[in-house]
Enzyme design. Sequence first.
Site, short mmCIF file in Angstrom:
data_model
loop_
_atom_site.label_atom_id
_atom_site.label_comp_id
_atom_site.label_asym_id
_atom_site.label_seq_id
_atom_site.Cartn_x
_atom_site.Cartn_y
_atom_site.Cartn_z
N HIS A 178 9.21 6.22 5.16
CA HIS A 178 8.39 6.97 6.11
C HIS A 178 7.43 6.03 6.82
O HIS A 178 7.17 4.91 6.37
CB HIS A 178 7.60 8.08 5.41
CG HIS A 178 6.55 7.56 4.46
ND1 HIS A 178 6.85 7.05 3.21
CD2 HIS A 178 5.20 7.46 4.58
CE1 HIS A 178 5.73 6.68 2.60
NE2 HIS A 178 4.71 6.90 3.42
N GLU A 195 -10.00 -15.21 2.39
CA GLU A 195 -9.59 -14.45 3.56
C GLU A 195 -10.62 -13.37 3.92
O GLU A 195 -10.99 -13.21 5.08
CB GLU A 195 -8.21 -13.81 3.32
CG GLU A 195 -7.04 -14.77 3.31
CD GLU A 195 -6.86 -15.52 2.00
OE1 GLU A 195 -6.01 -16.42 1.95
OE2 GLU A 195 -7.60 -15.21 1.02
N GLY A 248 0.78 -1.23 0.00
CA GLY A 248 0.00 0.00 0.00
C GLY A 248 0.80 1.28 0.00
O GLY A 248 0.24 2.36 0.19
#
Length: 316
Positions: free
Chosen positions: A140, A290, A133
């Site tokens: 960071h 899932e 993502g």
Amino acid sequence: MDYPPLPEPPNPICPFMAGNESLTPQEVFAIRPKGGAPNSPGWTVRVVPNRFPALRIEGELLPEGVGIYDQINGIGAHEVIVETPDPGQELEDQPVGAIADVLRAYRARIVDLVQDIRFRYIFVFKNVGMLAGASLRHPHSQLIALPIVPRAVEEQLETARSHFELKERSLFADVLQAEMRSGDRLVYENSAFASFCPWASRFAFETWIMPKFPAAHFHTLDDYHLGLLAEALRHVLRRIRKGLRKPAYNLILQTAPFHQTRVRESIPAEMEFRWHIEILPRLAQAAGFEYGTGFYINTTFPEEAASFLRRVREET
């Protein structure tokens, strides 16, 4: 075992590079070893509000019912911790002292935000790679403060409370003791922290780092233990990177909730929760099974994953 590296998105203009401070909101925290004015170069770690926040700090918290449903406005905080001015230097590439500074930034922001009684939960996460993502390559992390406790955390708390009520022992302490005694799923340890691939891991090579001492809240960690945590984190991330050929991953810092109210007799916070770091390599994508069941298919036993990571010789 051979996992190919994942492609990264191009970033023609990086707002997190030194010299581009004007491209971000005004900083709320920074480490500048040689001093200097805020929002100028010279920093080694810098924290700014997210330019596109999931939650906003301004406003009044307004929970309300909508028929049989509940909703609450998006009050909270969403910040970005820029870990280095060098876009090519991953967290695990930095020396232990620099990693400790990143952790110190986490602590400083939690210490500040926990004073806001609107917030019930604060967590830090780091997305690395497209599959995890990440939208920017520059190293960071992100911090989000929430007005509610996430259900996943509440479920951990409820399980830990039931364990304590039945056995008068901390569930997290029992888990860690079992892992250290067995050693089958242990990856790395030093005097204060242990890392292991947890039993029934959700993801292949999922690895946790947990303090060996009772501690519910991350922000209570002192500088000495921040250094030891930085050492453990560096070891684990470097082994994962080399052994799995730089996979995408998510890193999550889970700490205990804040400003909790209890109807029943209070259980000591350090008995019902222990803060920890979860590292989740993204070697396969979650799919219909899932999402539909909440179960995860993991083709690598945690014992095999831990054994593999223990054998990885770290880069020098």
